[in-house]
Design a protein around this motif. Sequence first.
Motif, PDB file in Angstrom:
ATOM      1  N   GLY A 110       0.808  -1.211   0.000  1.00 15.41           N
ATOM      2  CA  GLY A 110       0.000   0.000   0.000  1.00 15.41           C
ATOM      3  C   GLY A 110       0.841   1.260   0.000  1.00 15.41           C
ATOM      4  O   GLY A 110       1.972   1.266  -0.496  1.00 15.41           O
ATOM      5  N   SER A 111       0.282   2.325   0.575  1.00 19.01           N
ATOM      6  CA  SER A 111       0.899   3.636   0.439  1.00 19.01           C
ATOM      7  C   SER A 111       0.521   4.525   1.606  1.00 19.01           C
ATOM      8  O   SER A 111      -0.394   4.212   2.374  1.00 19.01           O
ATOM      9  CB  SER A 111       0.445   4.297  -0.870  1.00 19.01           C
ATOM     10  OG  SER A 111      -0.983   4.428  -0.871  1.00 19.01           O
ATOM     11  N   LEU A 112       1.245   5.643   1.713  1.00 21.39           N
ATOM     12  CA  LEU A 112       0.910   6.695   2.667  1.00 21.39           C
ATOM     13  C   LEU A 112       0.745   8.002   1.914  1.00 21.39           C
ATOM     14  O   LEU A 112       1.517   8.305   0.989  1.00 21.39           O
ATOM     15  CB  LEU A 112       1.999   6.852   3.734  1.00 21.39           C
ATOM     16  CG  LEU A 112       1.829   6.015   5.007  1.00 21.39           C
ATOM     17  CD1 LEU A 112       2.031   4.539   4.702  1.00 21.39           C
ATOM     18  CD2 LEU A 112       2.800   6.472   6.084  1.00 21.39           C
ATOM     19  N   THR A 113      -0.267   8.782   2.308  1.00 23.99           N
ATOM     20  CA  THR A 113      -0.543  10.072   1.680  1.00 23.99           C
ATOM     21  C   THR A 113      -0.894  11.077   2.756  1.00 23.99           C
ATOM     22  O   THR A 113      -1.720  10.788   3.637  1.00 23.99           O
ATOM     23  CB  THR A 113      -1.734   9.966   0.695  1.00 23.99           C
ATOM     24  OG1 THR A 113      -1.451   8.980  -0.306  1.00 23.99           O
ATOM     25  CG2 THR A 113      -1.980  11.312   0.014  1.00 23.99           C
ATOM     26  N   ARG A 139       0.475   5.961  -3.694  1.00 20.41           N
ATOM     27  CA  ARG A 139       0.270   7.234  -3.012  1.00 20.41           C
ATOM     28  C   ARG A 139      -0.672   8.092  -3.854  1.00 20.41           C
ATOM     29  O   ARG A 139      -0.530   8.168  -5.087  1.00 20.41           O
ATOM     30  CB  ARG A 139       1.609   7.938  -2.825  1.00 20.41           C
ATOM     31  CG  ARG A 139       1.504   9.288  -2.119  1.00 20.41           C
ATOM     32  CD  ARG A 139       2.875   9.865  -1.820  1.00 20.41           C
ATOM     33  NE  ARG A 139       2.759  11.161  -1.156  1.00 20.41           N
ATOM     34  CZ  ARG A 139       3.779  11.820  -0.593  1.00 20.41           C
ATOM     35  NH1 ARG A 139       4.993  11.289  -0.620  1.00 20.41           N
ATOM     36  NH2 ARG A 139       3.591  12.984  -0.002  1.00 20.41           N
ATOM     37  N   ALA A 140      -1.647   8.712  -3.201  1.00 22.99           N
ATOM     38  CA  ALA A 140      -2.638   9.497  -3.939  1.00 22.99           C
ATOM     39  C   ALA A 140      -1.988  10.679  -4.640  1.00 22.99           C
ATOM     40  O   ALA A 140      -1.021  11.260  -4.148  1.00 22.99           O
ATOM     41  CB  ALA A 140      -3.736   9.964  -2.992  1.00 22.99           C
ATOM     42  N   ILE A 141      -2.521  11.026  -5.774  1.00 21.54           N
ATOM     43  CA  ILE A 141      -2.040  12.147  -6.566  1.00 21.54           C
ATOM     44  C   ILE A 141      -3.177  13.168  -6.689  1.00 21.54           C
ATOM     45  O   ILE A 141      -4.338  12.786  -6.851  1.00 21.54           O
ATOM     46  CB  ILE A 141      -1.558  11.678  -7.960  1.00 21.54           C
ATOM     47  CG1 ILE A 141      -1.094  12.863  -8.819  1.00 21.54           C
ATOM     48  CG2 ILE A 141      -2.630  10.877  -8.683  1.00 21.54           C
ATOM     49  CD1 ILE A 141      -0.494  12.450 -10.153  1.00 21.54           C
ATOM     50  N   GLN A 142      -2.849  14.438  -6.611  1.00 20.70           N
ATOM     51  CA  GLN A 142      -3.849  15.492  -6.724  1.00 20.70           C
ATOM     52  C   GLN A 142      -3.783  16.088  -8.133  1.00 20.70           C
ATOM     53  O   GLN A 142      -2.738  16.573  -8.566  1.00 20.70           O
ATOM     54  CB  GLN A 142      -3.629  16.572  -5.674  1.00 20.70           C
ATOM     55  CG  GLN A 142      -4.845  17.435  -5.409  1.00 20.70           C
ATOM     56  CD  GLN A 142      -4.707  18.266  -4.154  1.00 20.70           C
ATOM     57  OE1 GLN A 142      -3.607  18.610  -3.733  1.00 20.70           O
ATOM     58  NE2 GLN A 142      -5.837  18.600  -3.531  1.00 20.70           N
ATOM     59  N   VAL A 147      -6.289   7.761  -6.708  1.00 23.28           N
ATOM     60  CA  VAL A 147      -5.436   6.657  -6.278  1.00 23.28           C
ATOM     61  C   VAL A 147      -5.349   5.642  -7.408  1.00 23.28           C
ATOM     62  O   VAL A 147      -6.373   5.185  -7.925  1.00 23.28           O
ATOM     63  CB  VAL A 147      -5.987   5.979  -5.011  1.00 23.28           C
ATOM     64  CG1 VAL A 147      -5.177   4.726  -4.672  1.00 23.28           C
ATOM     65  CG2 VAL A 147      -5.978   6.951  -3.835  1.00 23.28           C
ATOM     66  N   ALA A 148      -4.120   5.296  -7.797  1.00 22.70           N
ATOM     67  CA  ALA A 148      -3.880   4.302  -8.840  1.00 22.70           C
ATOM     68  C   ALA A 148      -3.668   2.933  -8.208  1.00 22.70           C
ATOM     69  O   ALA A 148      -3.003   2.806  -7.172  1.00 22.70           O
ATOM     70  CB  ALA A 148      -2.658   4.690  -9.663  1.00 22.70           C
ATOM     71  N   VAL A 149      -4.232   1.894  -8.823  1.00 18.40           N
ATOM     72  CA  VAL A 149      -4.025   0.519  -8.375  1.00 18.40           C
ATOM     73  C   VAL A 149      -3.698  -0.343  -9.586  1.00 18.40           C
ATOM     74  O   VAL A 149      -4.079  -0.035 -10.723  1.00 18.40           O
ATOM     75  CB  VAL A 149      -5.253  -0.055  -7.629  1.00 18.40           C
ATOM     76  CG1 VAL A 149      -5.595   0.785  -6.414  1.00 18.40           C
ATOM     77  CG2 VAL A 149      -6.452  -0.173  -8.554  1.00 18.40           C
ATOM     78  N   PRO A 159       1.740  -0.043  -8.975  1.00 20.59           N
ATOM     79  CA  PRO A 159       1.898   1.186  -9.763  1.00 20.59           C
ATOM     80  C   PRO A 159       2.331   2.359  -8.888  1.00 20.59           C
ATOM     81  O   PRO A 159       2.087   2.383  -7.674  1.00 20.59           O
ATOM     82  CB  PRO A 159       0.494   1.422 -10.329  1.00 20.59           C
ATOM     83  CG  PRO A 159      -0.410   0.790  -9.312  1.00 20.59           C
ATOM     84  CD  PRO A 159       0.324  -0.411  -8.800  1.00 20.59           C
ATOM     85  N   ASP A 160       2.984   3.311  -9.517  1.00 22.83           N
ATOM     86  CA  ASP A 160       3.384   4.559  -8.882  1.00 22.83           C
ATOM     87  C   ASP A 160       3.090   5.648  -9.907  1.00 22.83           C
ATOM     88  O   ASP A 160       3.619   5.603 -11.026  1.00 22.83           O
ATOM     89  CB  ASP A 160       4.873   4.502  -8.532  1.00 22.83           C
ATOM     90  CG  ASP A 160       5.267   5.470  -7.443  1.00 22.83           C
ATOM     91  OD1 ASP A 160       4.376   6.037  -6.792  1.00 22.83           O
ATOM     92  OD2 ASP A 160       6.485   5.658  -7.228  1.00 22.83           O
ATOM     93  N   PHE A 161       2.249   6.610  -9.573  1.00 28.14           N
ATOM     94  CA  PHE A 161       1.738   7.575 -10.547  1.00 28.14           C
ATOM     95  C   PHE A 161       1.878   8.964  -9.950  1.00 28.14           C
ATOM     96  O   PHE A 161       1.312   9.250  -8.891  1.00 28.14           O
ATOM     97  CB  PHE A 161       0.273   7.252 -10.847  1.00 28.14           C
ATOM     98  CG  PHE A 161      -0.368   8.114 -11.898  1.00 28.14           C
ATOM     99  CD1 PHE A 161       0.289   8.455 -13.064  1.00 28.14           C
ATOM    100  CD2 PHE A 161      -1.678   8.569 -11.722  1.00 28.14           C
ATOM    101  CE1 PHE A 161      -0.326   9.242 -14.034  1.00 28.14           C
ATOM    102  CE2 PHE A 161      -2.301   9.354 -12.685  1.00 28.14           C
ATOM    103  CZ  PHE A 161      -1.623   9.696 -13.838  1.00 28.14           C
ATOM    104  N   PHE A 162       2.658   9.834 -10.607  1.00 22.91           N
ATOM    105  CA  PHE A 162       2.892  11.161 -10.043  1.00 22.91           C
ATOM    106  C   PHE A 162       3.271  12.151 -11.145  1.00 22.91           C
ATOM    107  O   PHE A 162       3.636  11.770 -12.264  1.00 22.91           O
ATOM    108  CB  PHE A 162       3.982  11.113  -8.968  1.00 22.91           C
ATOM    109  CG  PHE A 162       5.310  10.548  -9.426  1.00 22.91           C
ATOM    110  CD1 PHE A 162       6.294  11.356  -9.960  1.00 22.91           C
ATOM    111  CD2 PHE A 162       5.568   9.191  -9.296  1.00 22.91           C
ATOM    112  CE1 PHE A 162       7.509  10.839 -10.371  1.00 22.91           C
ATOM    113  CE2 PHE A 162       6.787   8.660  -9.702  1.00 22.91           C
ATOM    114  CZ  PHE A 162       7.760   9.481 -10.238  1.00 22.91           C
TER     115      PHE A 162
END
Length: 268
Positions: A79-82, A135-138, A145-147, A195-198
């Motif tokens: 998972g991730s932290l945001t 990690r959530a992206i704005q 959130v990408a999965v 995935p990692d999306f930024f």
Amino acid sequence: AYHSVRSTNLCDPSGPIMTADGVWHVFDDCTWCGADDPPSFSCPWGHYISRDLMRWTRVPFAVGGCAAPGCGNPMHSTGSLTLTSAGMIAMAGLQEGNAGLETTVTHDPSLQTWPNTTVVAAHPQTIPTFRDPARAIQINQSWYVAVGSGVDDVAQVLLWKATNDSLSEFSLPYAVYKAGTSFVTGNKITFFECPDFFQLASKYVLFMSVEGDTQWLVGHLDQHAGQIQFVPETGGNLDEGIDFYAAKSGAAANLSSSARRLYFAFNG
């Protein structure tokens, strides 16, 4: 590259994130155990901290008062932290995503004490499986959130749009990027993991674990029928060696599009 944490009981990194006090935090799946099942959840995340990225110390990660294996801490899957206005949010796929997305929100600066998790999004019936929320992206003042996922022998990255800053409600996901062949190798692919999306300056970056490696794509965003679509322009392998898998970028909790990012991956 170097081994930041050595153990025979490590798996995919989650997090990783640097808090305002300059401390790095990284969390991990505790090995490939098949115990991601209620009610005991015998393999919760491990929690490691460092100030210099060389010397790491394991510290507690207590969810709902439970920090030990087998006492009901359900934060097991990758998972991730945001950090949002609601606090620091930890997110994982409950039972590898098969039971939905779960979150917990803390205001503890040490990130050691968390309340019980809440399932914030059910597993959509139209998607066979998904996993590893990023990690959530704005984007345009909204959180996404990408999965990782795959359907009908096509790999895809799904995008969930949150309706609030607490990431507690989401609209139904859709594919922000999908491909039956790898943009990097041209080989057939059927599923993306981790995935990692930024955003990076004016471009957008997408990392996925596939074909036993971590591949990166740089491109731009289009809009189609109100949905964001990622369009790759170039890409490659993050590491040309072996066993650099399930990579997640780490950056400061207060994020900007020019933030320095370090990659943590599973090696073993």
